[in-house]
Write a protein that holds these residues in place. Structure first.
Motif, PDB file in Angstrom:
ATOM      1  N   GLY A  54       0.812  -1.208   0.000  1.00  0.00           N
ATOM      2  CA  GLY A  54       0.000   0.000   0.000  1.00  0.00           C
ATOM      3  C   GLY A  54       0.850   1.263   0.000  1.00  0.00           C
ATOM      4  O   GLY A  54       2.047   1.227   0.283  1.00  0.00           O
ATOM      5  N   TRP A  55       0.205   2.365  -0.343  1.00  0.00           N
ATOM      6  CA  TRP A  55       0.878   3.665  -0.429  1.00  0.00           C
ATOM      7  C   TRP A  55       0.460   4.539   0.742  1.00  0.00           C
ATOM      8  O   TRP A  55      -0.682   4.487   1.194  1.00  0.00           O
ATOM      9  CB  TRP A  55       0.525   4.346  -1.750  1.00  0.00           C
ATOM     10  N   PHE A  56       1.411   5.349   1.187  1.00  0.00           N
ATOM     11  CA  PHE A  56       1.171   6.245   2.314  1.00  0.00           C
ATOM     12  C   PHE A  56       1.619   7.651   1.944  1.00  0.00           C
ATOM     13  O   PHE A  56       2.584   7.827   1.209  1.00  0.00           O
ATOM     14  CB  PHE A  56       1.943   5.777   3.550  1.00  0.00           C
ATOM     15  N   ALA A  57       0.919   8.630   2.482  1.00  0.00           N
ATOM     16  CA  ALA A  57       1.306  10.034   2.326  1.00  0.00           C
ATOM     17  C   ALA A  57       1.764  10.536   3.695  1.00  0.00           C
ATOM     18  O   ALA A  57       1.102  10.290   4.706  1.00  0.00           O
ATOM     19  CB  ALA A  57       0.131  10.860   1.822  1.00  0.00           C
ATOM     20  N   VAL A  58       2.901  11.208   3.701  1.00  0.00           N
ATOM     21  CA  VAL A  58       3.449  11.796   4.924  1.00  0.00           C
ATOM     22  C   VAL A  58       3.356  13.306   4.743  1.00  0.00           C
ATOM     23  O   VAL A  58       4.016  13.885   3.877  1.00  0.00           O
ATOM     24  CB  VAL A  58       4.906  11.341   5.153  1.00  0.00           C
ATOM     25  N   ILE A  59       2.504  13.932   5.540  1.00  0.00           N
ATOM     26  CA  ILE A  59       2.146  15.337   5.349  1.00  0.00           C
ATOM     27  C   ILE A  59       2.619  16.173   6.539  1.00  0.00           C
ATOM     28  O   ILE A  59       2.200  15.928   7.674  1.00  0.00           O
ATOM     29  CB  ILE A  59       0.615  15.497   5.211  1.00  0.00           C
ATOM     30  N   PRO A  60       3.495  17.179   6.292  1.00  0.00           N
ATOM     31  CA  PRO A  60       3.887  18.061   7.402  1.00  0.00           C
ATOM     32  C   PRO A  60       2.692  18.904   7.845  1.00  0.00           C
ATOM     33  O   PRO A  60       1.864  19.288   7.017  1.00  0.00           O
ATOM     34  CB  PRO A  60       5.003  18.919   6.799  1.00  0.00           C
ATOM     35  N   TRP A  61       2.653  19.186   9.125  1.00  0.00           N
ATOM     36  CA  TRP A  61       1.496  19.899   9.671  1.00  0.00           C
ATOM     37  C   TRP A  61       1.908  20.717  10.879  1.00  0.00           C
ATOM     38  O   TRP A  61       2.924  20.453  11.503  1.00  0.00           O
ATOM     39  CB  TRP A  61       0.423  18.873  10.086  1.00  0.00           C
TER      40      TRP A  61
END
Length: 197
Positions: free
Chosen positions: A137-144
């Motif tokens: 599976g694919w994951f998104a790593v989003i700065p916040w």
């Protein structure tokens, strides 16, 4: 306001297809470079980590200096454009369609990963990234970062009236696609263990 990361399992078809298309393009590009590598007798092929573009070849013995120039910082060689054969080889490599970064697939979910990332804190720039594999599976790593919701609402009103623009606030107005599932960092690390993107 300190920056932290949010982690999402990418489950929408559009983003998944965009990621897989870019991974396939990158693999085809690298395969073409590896074929050239074999043809010139190179022992290694090097690519840039983030852009995945061709960086140079490695040789078990120092190659012909009339055809190859050594790149600073290591035993990596690039075709010398000042020689006819080197220029022809460099042109062959540069004619290959270099793929975009896989992280640009996040634009299908409303995240534009520009040269300065999606979020800034002082002089630090933070980028949204993709990790994972077709199998796991694919994951998104989003700065916040957390900010006062009133400030975001004020910004939303100013933006609507055309008064203001702010990259950080623009990013913090983003909402993930409803198909995405927010997960913990350890879940991403377990899923991507041993996977190279």
């Amino acid at each position: 306001m300190s920056v932290y990361y949010r982690y999402f399992k990418v489950l929408d078809a559009a983003t998944t297809q965009a990621i897989e298309s870019l991974v396939d393009q990158r693999n085809q590009y690298q395969q073409s470079i590896h074929e050239i590598s074999k043809a010139v007798g190179a022992s290694d092929t090097y690519f840039y980590d983030r852009a995945h573009g061709f960086a140079g070849f490695g040789f078990s013995e120092t190659p012909d200096k009339t055809l190859w120039r050594k790149i600073k910082g290591g035993d990596i060689f690039y075709p010398k454009k000042s020689s006819k054969a080197g220029k022809a080889l460099a042109n062959r490599i540069e004619a290959l369609s270099r793929p975009k970064s896989v992280h640009t697939a996040l634009s299908t979910a409303g995240i534009e990963t520009g040269p300065f990332g999606v979020l800034m804190d002082g002089l630090r720039c933070y980028s949204a990234t993709v990790c994972g594999s077709q199998k796991k599976g694919w994951f998104a790593v989003i700065p916040w970062m957390d900010i006062d919701p009133r400030l975001l609402e004020e910004y939303r009103a100013e933006r609507a009236s055309g008064i203001s623009g702010n990259g950080n606030y623009e990013h913090l107005l983003w909402t993930p696609p409803e198909e995405w599932v927010e997960v913990k960092k350890w879940e991403v690390e377990r899923a991507i263990e041993g996977v190279e993107l």
